[in-house]
Design an enzyme around this catalytic site. Structure first.
Site, PDB file in Angstrom:
ATOM      1  N   SER A  90       0.822  -1.213   0.000  1.00 48.62           N
ATOM      2  CA  SER A  90       0.000   0.000   0.000  1.00 48.62           C
ATOM      3  C   SER A  90       0.855   1.262   0.000  1.00 48.62           C
ATOM      4  O   SER A  90       0.328   2.358  -0.184  1.00 48.62           O
ATOM      5  CB  SER A  90      -0.906   0.016   1.240  1.00 48.62           C
ATOM      6  OG  SER A  90      -0.126  -0.016   2.418  1.00 48.62           O
ATOM      7  N   GLU A 142      -6.914  -1.554  -6.590  1.00 52.20           N
ATOM      8  CA  GLU A 142      -6.108  -0.625  -7.377  1.00 52.20           C
ATOM      9  C   GLU A 142      -5.097  -1.437  -8.189  1.00 52.20           C
ATOM     10  O   GLU A 142      -4.301  -2.181  -7.608  1.00 52.20           O
ATOM     11  CB  GLU A 142      -5.384   0.366  -6.466  1.00 52.20           C
ATOM     12  CG  GLU A 142      -6.325   1.327  -5.767  1.00 52.20           C
ATOM     13  CD  GLU A 142      -5.613   2.249  -4.791  1.00 52.20           C
ATOM     14  OE1 GLU A 142      -6.027   3.419  -4.677  1.00 52.20           O
ATOM     15  OE2 GLU A 142      -4.649   1.802  -4.125  1.00 52.20           O
ATOM     16  N   ASN A 151      -4.803   5.836  -0.721  1.00 51.38           N
ATOM     17  CA  ASN A 151      -3.924   6.249   0.367  1.00 51.38           C
ATOM     18  C   ASN A 151      -3.256   7.589   0.113  1.00 51.38           C
ATOM     19  O   ASN A 151      -2.932   8.312   1.057  1.00 51.38           O
ATOM     20  CB  ASN A 151      -2.878   5.176   0.650  1.00 51.38           C
ATOM     21  CG  ASN A 151      -3.441   4.015   1.433  1.00 51.38           C
ATOM     22  OD1 ASN A 151      -4.466   4.143   2.105  1.00 51.38           O
ATOM     23  ND2 ASN A 151      -2.806   2.863   1.355  1.00 51.38           N
TER      24      ASN A 151
END
Length: 313
Positions: free
Chosen positions: A149, A182, A220
């Site tokens: 991430s 994603e 994020n």
């Protein structure tokens, strides 16, 4: 003549698209490295959608715990999905578990896999070492993907000889519930690889979005600076953390306020992300470290998982 030319161009484009589609890798066999919450969740949705899945971790004890968690999660899904047909629900659970096997030897299982998804600790060196080792044993066709991430996919891809067959697949926690994935394309990721990853995401029931290899990708990149700005607002004494949380829930419609979310994610995880981004872009004010966040992490007050973070639990 112009019409004929346009017709020829359209025909050529259609033919090229068909050829590219024909060359896409249809993922049937998946190897998931990492039996934690994310890895187990990815393994679950892949197995539930008919893929043959091998879940890999360092010990049988970890894998037994992962498998038990997957079975319990599947039963919850079945209870909701087959509310009026308990027999169909039981069959769904049984069939999914048959698609799933476990192993403590990653090298031994990648020789026949189509896709390797890494979901281990957020540490660049550890991930690079893993990919470098697996790159020697996986078939040429095999696509590598990371569920990171916060780390750069390009840096991970560079540890292998298959930069064109490497991308990001960032799932969200809890994986069985969250619909988003994603799909990250580096400058080296081939279109064939990218399309194969998009197709796989759809096949496991997710809604893929595409993003370049930028820090934090989409979610994020927007979410972490938002949470950090909330901390800075509190640090300056402009508002209490309780009022900030209430304001964002009632004013923006968010299910959690930023401090509740920080505690849920883990303050150590949030600090790790922002420190990494700060090292990449030290002059970006959005990535500036927070003295309060650093203090809480140093005191081992990491959020819900330790019983105390910004709030006590």
């Amino acid at each position: 003549m112009a019409f004929a030319t346009r017709h020829f161009v359209r025909a050529a484009s259609s033919s090229a698209a068909a050829t590219a589609a024909a060359k896409k890798l249809i993922v049937k066999h998946v190897t998931v490295i990492g039996g934690g919450l994310m890895g187990a969740g990815i393994a679950q949705v892949a197995a539930a959608s008919g893929h043959s899945v091998v879940l890999v971790d360092q010990s049988d004890d970890i894998l037994k715990k992962s498998t038990k968690g997957i079975e319990e999660s599947l039963k919850r899904v079945a209870k909701k999905k087959f509310a009026d047909k308990p027999e169909a629900g039981a069959e769904f659970v049984e069939k999914t578990l048959k698609n799933l096997t476990t192993s403590t030897d990653a090298v031994a299982v990648v020789h026949s896999t189509d896709l390797v998804i890494e979901a281990i600790v957020e540490n660049l060196e550890v991930k690079n070492e893993l990919f470098k080792r697996l790159d020697k044993f996986a078939p040429e066709r095999t696509i590598f993907a990371s569920n990171t991430s916060s780390l750069q996919i390009t840096q991970l891809a560079n540890s292998t000889t298959r930069q064109d067959r490497f991308g990001g697949l960032h799932f969200f926690n809890p994986v069985p519930m969250m619909k988003l994935v994603e799909v990250i394309k580096t400058p080296m990721t081939s279109q064939r690889t990218f399309e194969s990853l998009v197709d796989f995401s759809k096949a496991v029931g997710k809604s893929p979005v595409s993003c370049k290899d930028t820090p934090g990708f989409i979610v994020n990149r927007l979410l972490v600076p938002y949470m950090m700005e909330a901390v800075r607002l509190f640090e300056r004494g402009d508002a209490s953390k309780e009022d900030i949380d209430v304001a964002m829930k009632l004013g923006a419609g968010y299910p959690m306020g930023p401090f509740e979310l920080l505690d849920y994610v883990g303050l150590d995880t949030s600090k790790y992300i922002i420190d990494g981004w700060h090292s990449l872009e030290p002059n970006n004010p959005l990535f500036a470290p927070s003295p309060l966040l650093n203090k809480l992490v140093a005191e081992k007050k990491l959020g819900k998982k330790t019983g105390e973070g910004f709030y006590k639990y």
